[in-house]
Design a protein around this motif. Structure first.
Motif, mmCIF file in Angstrom:
data_model
loop_
_atom_site.group_PDB
_atom_site.id
_atom_site.type_symbol
_atom_site.label_atom_id
_atom_site.label_comp_id
_atom_site.label_asym_id
_atom_site.label_seq_id
_atom_site.Cartn_x
_atom_site.Cartn_y
_atom_site.Cartn_z
ATOM 1 N N PHE A 1 -7.460 32.106 -12.517
ATOM 2 C CA PHE A 1 -6.582 30.959 -12.750
ATOM 3 C C PHE A 1 -5.354 31.408 -13.535
ATOM 4 N N ILE A 2 -4.168 31.012 -13.051
ATOM 5 C CA ILE A 2 -2.903 31.380 -13.705
ATOM 6 C C ILE A 2 -2.021 30.139 -13.805
ATOM 7 N N ASP A 3 -1.524 29.851 -15.007
ATOM 8 C CA ASP A 3 -0.606 28.733 -15.192
ATOM 9 C C ASP A 3 0.814 29.144 -14.820
ATOM 10 N N VAL A 4 1.580 28.188 -14.280
ATOM 11 C CA VAL A 4 2.990 28.461 -14.026
ATOM 12 C C VAL A 4 3.700 28.663 -15.356
ATOM 13 N N ALA A 5 4.884 29.295 -15.310
ATOM 14 C CA ALA A 5 5.567 29.705 -16.537
ATOM 15 C C ALA A 5 5.998 28.525 -17.394
ATOM 16 N N ALA A 6 6.382 27.416 -16.764
ATOM 17 C CA ALA A 6 6.856 26.239 -17.497
ATOM 18 C C ALA A 6 6.785 25.042 -16.572
ATOM 19 N N PRO A 7 6.717 23.841 -17.125
ATOM 20 C CA PRO A 7 6.602 22.661 -16.266
ATOM 21 C C PRO A 7 7.910 22.298 -15.592
ATOM 22 N N SER A 8 7.825 21.495 -14.540
ATOM 23 C CA SER A 8 8.963 20.760 -14.010
ATOM 24 C C SER A 8 8.939 19.368 -14.622
ATOM 25 N N TRP A 9 9.871 18.524 -14.175
ATOM 26 C CA TRP A 9 9.944 17.159 -14.681
ATOM 27 C C TRP A 9 10.116 16.213 -13.506
ATOM 28 N N VAL A 10 9.597 15.016 -13.620
ATOM 29 C CA VAL A 10 9.806 14.006 -12.598
ATOM 30 C C VAL A 10 10.446 12.779 -13.229
#
Length: 727
Positions: A259-268
């Motif tokens: 399992f690997i998390d993405v580097a940073a979130p996006s926004w909606v």
């Protein structure tokens, strides 16, 4: 080769709709139509399976508006794919030093609405920090815990492809979280902020609310609206928040999952419907964020930065120290930069013409932005660069540039016949309302283009530009002519925001002036979020641990009623200063009476005394807000015979005045309004605009469709003569 993973678009847009079941996907091309999909969110494809199908209807069979989902992708970024390659389930990739196959994506989203607990909106007050005495909305609610309940907080939700395909931000749908929803409201209660689902490829779809808004007050006159932006007791179901992803790979070499998390979130951001989806605003949100990136985040050092520009200096915008060093340099635009006409220039110049189909003010004035051969905006004339020392079209280009409103001229209507007059005393452009044409505090009466847009047009006017279609005939089309969807993550970032309003911000459309604050960005097109509200809530040090979904329901910290930009944005922070309810400002932003009494707002130049009559009366100029967002008048098809249509030019929001009473009516009538699309009965080539001297009203380029009749007439959608050909 180092690989990182990111969610794109960096800022996604979902749109409200009152249909309980039907939805589609928000456009992913600049100036494109929404994408049709099935009930599971899978896009419908053309028979050859190569292209996604645009919607034919914006409403369901009962005349209710379809919600539009923001669709998010996971992309890999590395030396081979620096712009971001979208991943699909089953793709074999490199993940954190191990090769594996992507088998699932777990998504975590947290939507909230903080409007009722935030400060009152007062034009530009607060953009650079609020004064200590700036009033809050619902100031009569004093106790801290009671004010906390003014925040609509359904808690975070998670979905994936295999365990839980759907989740809801509805009241009672998050049993592990202490939700906060308003009490029963009139005329419509807010019981949900939307839904999540994953399509068959593991991509995320975020659906917003159903356009519900209402007041909790129970007085004899309630519900009542008394202000375009601040109405105590009111709530609506717009929202915003972070979008996080965790990738699940199957590592064949060891037969285990990683399992690997993405580097940073996006926004909606969840905004109201885009009623004119294929006509651009004069300034789009992509224009605003691109300009911010150029001037503040060193994203285009070939365009703006410190010499030398060839080769441009490389600056890592995600490195605070590198960015701070860059800002100490003597920064300027590159005078040797040559924009491309069709990619960079024409998308700006073509926008005013299309407003013609959205307001009688322009249509009735003989097409001041005419793009045909007799007009000042004739594309074939304006697209010709100097050749062999000859530049016969320079005067036409310079005239259009000189009429533009430059930095510092936001409060000037025109140049008032100065000795150095650029424009022969004609109004400066764009002649649209600005960020604050209302009060006398932090005044900004008229809209202007971004600094980068103005620089591009300055280079073009001077003949420093390229006609790429002459130089490189195979260059890709852009804007409304885009042939297909964005191919990379970064291209998707820009395409999505090209369909969002970028000004004026008073307070704006989907979002307001907070988006032009560089402090809220982690990198261009990516919001800096507070990890407390987007992290998956457990360490990823043991990358082989199988996480459950339920852990996402817990949070140790409640949503804040204040800002902490150093920590990052929380759910609800991007939309909290927008109008409450949104229908009030949306209804009133048709036109604005702007005080242009010159002695009050413009410097008196030596040797150029004012007209004495101006001292005896107040001068007012009636100015449009943003017709591509909120049309004033539209063409409708009245009948069709032998394939030829007849038309009428009517008020778009008929029967809804721009008053407090009209604002209240808009709360219940917004879903009855029509959507403006390319006219399917247009006679001729749609890429060749109608000529003013040939009565364009008999052959309009755009028409409004799917207009609901009043409830007294049955409340059903008007017959679709534009499709069926009936009379």
């Amino acid at each position: 080769m180092t690989t990182t993973y990111h969610v794109h678009p960096g800022i996604g847009i979902a749109r409200l709709g009152n249909s309980p079941t039907d939805f589609c996907i928000t456009p992913e091309t600049a100036g494109g139509l929404p994408i049709a999909c099935d009930e599971s969110g899978n896009a419908l494809l053309t028979p050859d399976g190569k292209s996604e199908v645009p919607v034919e209807k914006f409403k369901d069979e009962a005349g209710r508006v379809k919600r539009q989902a923001a669709r998010f992708y996971v992309c890999e970024h590395n030396e081979e794919h620096p712009e971001g390659r979208p991943l699909k389930i089953g793709d074999r990739v490199e993940g954190g030093g191990n090769f594996g196959t992507l088998v699932d994506v777990q998504w975590r989203v947290y939507l909230a609405n903080k409007k009722a607990a935030w400060y009152e909106f007062k034009q530009l007050e607060g953009e650079h920090g609020y004064a200590p005495d700036h009033p809050r909305r619902n100031a009569g609610v004093v106790e801290a815990s009671a004010r906390q309940r003014l925040i609509i907080d359904p808690g975070p939700q998670s979905v994936d492809l295999t365990s839980r395909r759907r989740a809801s931000f509805a009241r009672g749908a998050n049993p592990f979280y202490a939700q906060s929803f308003p009490p029963p409201l009139s005329p419509h209660s807010v019981d949900t902020l939307g839904d999540l689902l994953t399509d068959g490829q593991g991509r995320l779809l975020v659906l917003g609310g159903h356009g519900c808004a209402g007041s909790a007050k129970r007085g004899p006159d309630d519900p009542i609206i008394t202000h375009y932006a601040n109405n105590d007791g009111w709530f609506d179901d717009t929202s915003d928040g972070p979008v996080m992803a965790r990738l699940k790979f199957f590592v064949e070499d060891i037969q285990r999952h990683r399992f690997i998390d993405v580097a940073a979130p996006s926004w909606v951001i969840v905004g109201y419907p885009a009623y004119v989806p294929t006509i651009f605003d004069m300034v789009t949100l992509d224009d605003v964020v691109f300009d911010l990136g150029v001037r503040e985040l060193a994203t285009r050092t070939d365009l703006f930065g410190a010499p030398p520009f060839d080769p441009p200096r490389q600056v890592d915008s995600a490195d605070p120290e590198a960015l701070a060093w860059w800002k100490t340099q003597e920064l300027r635009y590159n005078s040797g930069y040559h924009p491309w006409f069709y990619r960079d220039v024409w998308p700006i110049l073509s926008r005013p013409y299309n407003f013609t189909w959205l307001t009688r003010v322009l249509y009735g004035s003989n097409f001041p932005h005419d793009v045909t051969e007799r007009g000042t905006f004739f594309k074939e004339r304006l697209s010709r660069p100097p050749r062999g020392g000859e530049d016969p079209n320079r005067g036409a280009r310079e005239y259009l540039f000189h009429v533009l409103r430059l930095p510092g001229e936001e409060n000037e209507l025109k140049d008032l016949g100065r000795p150095d007059s650029r424009t022969h005393n004609v109004p400066l452009m764009p002649l649209l309302a600005g960020d604050n044409p209302i009060s006398n505090v932090h005044v900004s009466k008229f809209l202007r283009l971004t600094d980068t847009q103005l620089f591009v047009l300055k280079q073009w006017a001077a003949g420093k530009f390229v006609n790429e279609r002459e130089e490189w005939p195979d260059s890709p089309p852009v804007g409304n002519e885009t042939a297909g969807p964005a191919k990379t993550g970064h291209a998707l970032d820009r395409a999505v925001l090209a369909n969002v309003l970028g000004g004026a911000f008073c307070p704006g459309g989907e979002v307001g002036w907070s988006v032009r604050n560089p402090s809220i960005y982690l990198e261009p097109y990516r919001i800096k979020g507070n990890p407390t509200f987007y992290d998956f809530g457990q360490t990823s040090a043991n990358a082989y641990y199988k996480p459950a979904l339920d852990f996402a329901y817990y949070s140790d910290t409640q949503l804040s009623q204040d800002d902490d930009l150093a920590a990052g944005l929380e759910p609800g922070d991007l939309t909290k200063h927008m109008a409450l309810p949104w229908q009030a400002d949306f209804n009133e932003c048709s036109y604005q009476e702007i005080d242009v009494t010159y002695e009050d707002w413009n410097e008196i130049y030596p040797g150029n005394p004012r007209d004495p009559s101006m001292k005896r009366k107040q001068a007012v100029w009636q100015t449009l807000w943003w017709p591509a967002h909120r049309p004033l008048q539209v063409f409708v098809v009245t009948s069709v015979a032998d394939g030829k249509a007849s038309y009428d030019f009517v008020d778009w929001a008929k029967g809804i005045p721009q008053t407090d009473a009209g604002d209240l009516k808009m709360v219940t009538s917004w879903a009855d309004l029509g959507f403006v699309v390319r006219n399917p009965y247009f006679q001729g080539n749609p890429s060749v605009p109608p000529k003013p001297w040939e009565d364009p009203g008999s052959n309009p380029l755009y028409v409004a469709v799917e207009i609901n009749e009043p409830a007294a007439s049955g409340g059903v959608t008007r017959p679709d003569v534009y499709k069926s050909g009936t009379s």
